[in-house]
Design an enzyme around this catalytic site. Structure first.
Site, PDB file in Angstrom:
ATOM      1  CE1 TYR A  65      27.614  28.605  77.612  1.00 61.35           C
ATOM      2  CE2 TYR A  65      28.651  30.335  78.869  1.00 61.35           C
ATOM      3  CZ  TYR A  65      27.572  29.841  78.195  1.00 61.35           C
ATOM      4  OH  TYR A  65      26.432  30.603  78.110  1.00 61.35           O
ATOM      5  N   GLY A  66      32.699  24.483  77.456  1.00 62.51           N
ATOM      6  CA  GLY A  66      34.002  23.832  77.514  1.00 62.51           C
ATOM      7  C   GLY A  66      33.951  22.322  77.511  1.00 62.51           C
TER       8      GLY A  66
END
Length: 101
Positions: A65-66
């Protein structure tokens, strides 16, 4: 409607730590396509700080995530709160191409 209290969702124990069943999925803390920084960093941090206020002590996240953005936001917002369970997932190999690719 009364105040929100995650304990009302039920609880279970892992070792000596009591976990409230109502948790938070951190995937949407990041930018478009689950990639990069959020468009409103302050709102993301405020959301995470609110979790502690309402008793959410289980956070589901993943290094993809990211990448790594959700973990950095969680650390910034919630350190040094005690009694948190943060579950990380590394189920897929990181694809460094960007969102929606």
């Amino acid at each position: 409607m009364g105040p929100i209290d995650a304990r009302a969702s039920g609880q279970f124990k892992i070792g000596e730590t009591t976990i409230n069943r109502l948790g938070y999925g951190a995937m949407r803390l990041t930018g478009p396509g689950i990639w990069g920084a959020p468009s409103d960093r302050g709102a993301a941090l405020a959301t995470l700080r609110r979790l502690h206020e309402i008793g959410v002590n289980f956070i589901d996240t993943a290094d993809s995530y990211g990448p790594d953005v959700s973990e950095e936001l969680i650390r910034e917002a919630l350190h040094p709160h005690k009694g948190l369970l943060i579950a990380g997932d590394g189920a897929e190999p990181l694809q460094p191409r960007g969102p929606r690719q």
